[in-house]
Design an enzyme around this catalytic site. Structure first.
Site, mmCIF file in Angstrom:
data_model
loop_
_atom_site.group_PDB
_atom_site.id
_atom_site.type_symbol
_atom_site.label_atom_id
_atom_site.label_comp_id
_atom_site.label_asym_id
_atom_site.label_seq_id
_atom_site.Cartn_x
_atom_site.Cartn_y
_atom_site.Cartn_z
ATOM 1 N N GLY A 3 56.578 -29.701 -93.953
ATOM 2 C CA GLY A 3 56.587 -29.933 -94.771
ATOM 3 C C GLY A 3 57.591 -31.325 -94.956
ATOM 4 O O GLY A 3 57.121 -31.813 -96.629
ATOM 5 N N ASN A 28 43.181 -45.483 -104.664
ATOM 6 C CA ASN A 28 42.162 -44.574 -103.779
ATOM 7 C C ASN A 28 43.102 -43.281 -104.024
ATOM 8 O O ASN A 28 44.645 -43.118 -104.418
ATOM 9 C CB ASN A 28 42.534 -45.070 -102.832
ATOM 10 C CG ASN A 28 42.583 -43.149 -101.322
ATOM 11 O OD1 ASN A 28 41.729 -42.740 -102.146
ATOM 12 N ND2 ASN A 28 42.687 -43.864 -100.517
ATOM 13 N N THR A 29 42.933 -42.410 -105.134
ATOM 14 C CA THR A 29 43.614 -41.139 -105.896
ATOM 15 C C THR A 29 42.709 -40.323 -105.092
ATOM 16 O O THR A 29 40.993 -40.538 -105.329
ATOM 17 C CB THR A 29 43.748 -41.271 -106.823
ATOM 18 O OG1 THR A 29 44.770 -40.221 -107.076
ATOM 19 C CG2 THR A 29 42.532 -40.729 -107.701
ATOM 20 N N SER A 30 43.008 -38.855 -105.125
ATOM 21 C CA SER A 30 41.560 -37.815 -104.698
ATOM 22 C C SER A 30 40.598 -37.561 -105.127
ATOM 23 O O SER A 30 41.115 -37.028 -106.482
ATOM 24 C CB SER A 30 43.053 -36.423 -104.139
ATOM 25 O OG SER A 30 43.825 -36.228 -104.993
ATOM 26 N N HIS A 84 51.004 -19.935 -96.336
ATOM 27 C CA HIS A 84 50.004 -21.380 -97.872
ATOM 28 C C HIS A 84 49.466 -22.133 -97.114
ATOM 29 O O HIS A 84 49.706 -22.719 -95.925
ATOM 30 C CB HIS A 84 51.473 -21.999 -98.365
ATOM 31 C CG HIS A 84 52.203 -22.094 -98.201
ATOM 32 N ND1 HIS A 84 52.197 -23.689 -97.314
ATOM 33 C CD2 HIS A 84 54.122 -22.452 -98.298
ATOM 34 C CE1 HIS A 84 54.071 -23.850 -96.647
ATOM 35 N NE2 HIS A 84 54.774 -22.882 -96.953
ATOM 36 N N ASN A 126 57.315 -36.081 -97.153
ATOM 37 C CA ASN A 126 58.262 -37.266 -98.103
ATOM 38 C C ASN A 126 58.132 -38.467 -97.676
ATOM 39 O O ASN A 126 58.575 -39.305 -96.654
ATOM 40 C CB ASN A 126 59.202 -36.420 -97.894
ATOM 41 C CG ASN A 126 60.124 -37.220 -99.208
ATOM 42 O OD1 ASN A 126 60.406 -38.408 -98.924
ATOM 43 N ND2 ASN A 126 60.845 -36.300 -99.764
ATOM 44 N N ASP A 159 52.443 -27.072 -93.533
ATOM 45 C CA ASP A 159 51.692 -25.645 -92.926
ATOM 46 C C ASP A 159 50.329 -25.800 -92.352
ATOM 47 O O ASP A 159 49.716 -25.003 -91.156
ATOM 48 C CB ASP A 159 51.739 -24.262 -93.546
ATOM 49 C CG ASP A 159 53.801 -23.973 -93.302
ATOM 50 O OD1 ASP A 159 54.168 -24.908 -92.335
ATOM 51 O OD2 ASP A 159 54.080 -23.050 -93.694
ATOM 52 N N ARG A 183 52.894 -46.474 -102.255
ATOM 53 C CA ARG A 183 52.187 -45.105 -101.114
ATOM 54 C C ARG A 183 50.754 -45.777 -100.242
ATOM 55 O O ARG A 183 50.055 -45.575 -100.491
ATOM 56 C CB ARG A 183 52.547 -43.907 -101.135
ATOM 57 C CG ARG A 183 52.386 -43.298 -100.468
ATOM 58 C CD ARG A 183 52.046 -41.518 -101.107
ATOM 59 N NE ARG A 183 50.781 -41.395 -101.655
ATOM 60 C CZ ARG A 183 50.693 -39.966 -102.452
ATOM 61 N NH1 ARG A 183 51.255 -39.454 -102.383
ATOM 62 N NH2 ARG A 183 49.925 -40.275 -103.062
#
Lengths: 81, 580
Positions: free
Chosen positions: B300, B526-528, B11, B304, B328, B496
């Site tokens: 991965g 701030n968001t994508s 992935h 977290n 990955d 976060r």
């Protein structure tokens, strides 16, 4: 419906049919490989007590497996295993 | 010397170019193909890396591949031997790609890029370890890699000094913390290998009342090693991942898109507690073995951020490094750096201080795009006007798309391809969800703050750890500041956060400061820059299309300001395409 639309639809339909046939052949061939190749190895392995995957209960205080992986000669990295 | 790192067929396919020891370019394939978590051969990402480095395929000295395919194939075959007579569907689905692609990577590279040189295969967890340690500022560090599964390894402990990395202990498939988290993600009705972060965001809404029940399915030893009870899990088919026995234990699984009950939230909370317990035990054991102050984590599970934020408080480690593409995708970088620094024993010259490694567009290219498409826009006279006007727009509760500089490496938008908004507005979370993101109401939005201001607003470690720059640490927001930051304060009072240092991105840093002058709070949401189900935008066209198809009010693209109201709307309906 114009000729070109008909031709496009015909080609698409034929391509879809080709993919269907391809899927059926793959399914059958792989089923044969699965039954003839995977099956006997699995059955013989299980009959002789081989554990293909480390599952089941073990009475241990740690499950860490020691394994020293460090730098090796460059030729070693050319191998896919 | 040019080394191309490649990650593919699992992935998040990606590519990375290391030139004379420095990472010149790195990107995930999904950004180019617009298919989230694209697993196909990263032809577009490779093409971009070569262009950015000004090299051709013939000038590449080595290609570094992120795993040893035949070792992985052996594990996959063992799974089939184990599950026979079951498992045919998984066999039928996976075998063609193994035969056609996965074990013929040399051929694919030659065919798709023209590269004819040597391909070096680096073990998956070594690539993870290298992606963190060799990009870190440390000369010596303890290493933890923890993900779903590499070839047959799921977790490793190790240490590194200078150029040398040694992995000393491992856990073997199927005993995997990553797969455990993914299985429960599937049980909770979310998508495996995609939605694990949603479960993390859901956890604060619940209480860990399922802790004891879930503990029946996983044994966590004092040294952090784990063992899953495989009666509850099945990993040869990623569509299900759990057995009927788990359903009997926990009750019926949540259907995708189904109602979110309190028990689901409690399960998410319990899963998060168990994950943190395992990670902290692993790290305390690792410290006992290595006695080192510095820690590098990858895999991965290193994404977290809730667990990450607790590491320095709950372990003896003093410093921590996690690179932005800890999953990955990041192994392309790890494999390339490992070849240069460790196998070829070249001096370490690189520290990853910024995630800006992706494509960028010049002012001329943006202007041409706007003119050719007859897009109404305004050109800022200078930098000061851009900062003042953008800060004012955000303060007036407009949602602003921000498209500047090189695209970010890793899953987070960190101020180059971001959507920015006012964190002081209590309704902003709903506005963003309604207008743009269409995402689950329980998910929080992230704050970005200049690094020197972070301790005033967050109960963060000091000095602020490096991974905080990459939005990889969650910390409590100081109680007296929570009221001022309703849009970014999660239900448990955490945030976060992303910290930003001026040298990383001066324009972004100055914008936050400018907003602080207006609001008294030097923090932004701030968001994508994407909508749910789509990768983050990559080109001016992606950015414009995203703005016009959603409720983003303005787009600031280089020195151009584009207003949604000044341009034809309804190019497409973002709500229709919003997926997972």
């Amino acid at each position: 419906m114009s000729v070109s639309e008909f031709a496009r639809g015909f080609v698409q339909g034929f391509r879809g049919f080709g993919m269907f046939v391809n899927d059926v052949i793959s399914f059958v061939l792989l089923l044969i490989v699965f039954l003839v190749g995977i099956g006997p190895v699995s059955l013989i392995g299980k009959a002789t007590g081989k554990r293909f995957i480390p599952v089941g209960n073990e009475d241990r205080t740690s499950y860490w497996a020691p394994r020293i992986l460090g730098t090796e000669a460059i030729e070693r990295y050319e191998k896919q295993y | 010397m040019n080394i191309l790192g490649v990650s593919a067929y699992f992935h998040d396919s990606s590519a990375c170019l290391v030139k004379d020891g420095k990472v010149i370019a790195a990107a995930e394939e999904e950004r180019f193909t617009r298919i989230k978590h694209d697993i196909r051969f990263p032809a577009n990402a490779i093409k971009y890396c070569l262009q950015a480095g000004g090299v051709t395929a013939n000038e590449i000295d080595y290609v570094a591949f992120y795993e040893k395919p035949l070792l992985k194939f052996e594990r996959v075959m063992n799974q089939f031997f184990h599950s026979f007579p079951g498992g045919y569907w998984a066999f039928y689905k996976t075998m063609p790609s193994w035969i056609k692609e996965k074990i013929s990577i040399r051929k694919t590279l030659r065919k798709k890029t023209g590269y004819k040189g040597k391909v070096l295969f680096i073990e998956h967890h070594m690539a993870h370890a290298a992606s963190s340690y060799l990009a870190s500022p440390f000369d010596e560090a303890a290493i933890l890699t923890v993900d779903g599964v590499g070839e047959s390894t799921t977790t490793t402990l190790g240490h590194a000094k200078g150029n040398e990395i040694t992995l000393t202990k491992r856990l073997e498939f199927p005993h995997s913390l990553g797969l455990f988290y993914s299985a429960l993600t599937a049980y909770l009705g979310f998508k495996v290998n995609n939605d694990e972060y949603k479960v993390m965001g859901l956890a604060p809404y619940g209480k860990p009342t399922y802790y004891d029940t879930l503990r029946k399915t996983i044994e966590i030893m004092d040294d952090g090693s784990i063992r899953l009870d495989t009666n509850y899990f099945v990993f040869d088919d990623l569509r299900t991942m759990f057995t009927d026995r788990l359903v009997r234990l926990l009750g019926p699984p949540r259907k995708k898109g189904g109602p979110m009950e309190q028990r689901h939230k409690d399960m998410a909370a319990s899963l998060q507690v168990l994950t943190e317990e395992a990670v902290m035990k692993m790290l305390n054991h690792l410290h006992k073995e290595t006695k080192l102050d510095n820690l590098c984590i990858a895999g991965g599970v290193a994404l977290n951020s809730v667990a990450n934020g607790k590491i320095l408080k709950n372990t003896p480690f003093k410093n921590i490094f996690i690179q932005p593409a800890a999953g990955d995708g990041g192994t392309a970088m790890g494999a390339a750096l490992y070849v240069y620094n460790t196998i070829l024993k070249k001096e370490r010259e690189y520290v990853l201080e910024s995630s800006s490694l992706g494509p960028e567009f010049s002012t001329d290219q943006m202007k041409r795009f706007l003119d050719e498409n007859k897009i109404s826009h305004k050109e800022f006279r200078n930098r000061e006007e851009l900062l003042k006007e953008t800060a004012k727009l955000i303060w007036e509760n407009n949602v602003v798309g921000w498209f500047h500089g090189r695209m970010e490496w890793g899953p987070r938008a960190l101020g180059n391809c971001s959507i920015l908004a006012n964190p002081c507005n209590p309704g902003m979370k709903d506005i963003l969800n309604l207008k743009v993101k269409h995402r689950e109401a329980f998910r929080p939005f992230a704050p970005v703050v200049c690094v020197e201001d972070a301790p005033d607003y967050f109960e963060c470690d000091e000095p602020v750890p490096y991974p905080t720059d990459f939005m990889l640490m969650v910390y409590p927001i100081r109680k007296k500041k929570q009221e001022a930051l309703p849009a970014v304060t999660h239900v448990d009072g955490s945030g976060r956060l992303q910290t930003i240092r001026r040298e990383q991105n001066p324009l972004y840093y100055d914008l936050i400061k400018e907003f602080g002058k207006l609001s008294g709070v030097p923090i932004l949401v701030n968001t994508s820059f994407n909508i749910r189900g789509e990768p983050i935008v990559c080109t001016p066209e992606n950015a414009y299309r995203c703005m016009m198809g959603t409720g983003i009010d303005f787009l600031v693209m280089d020195k151009f300001l584009i207003s949604r109201n000044d341009n034809p709307k309804d190019m497409w309906d973002s709500e229709k395409v919003a997926g997972d």
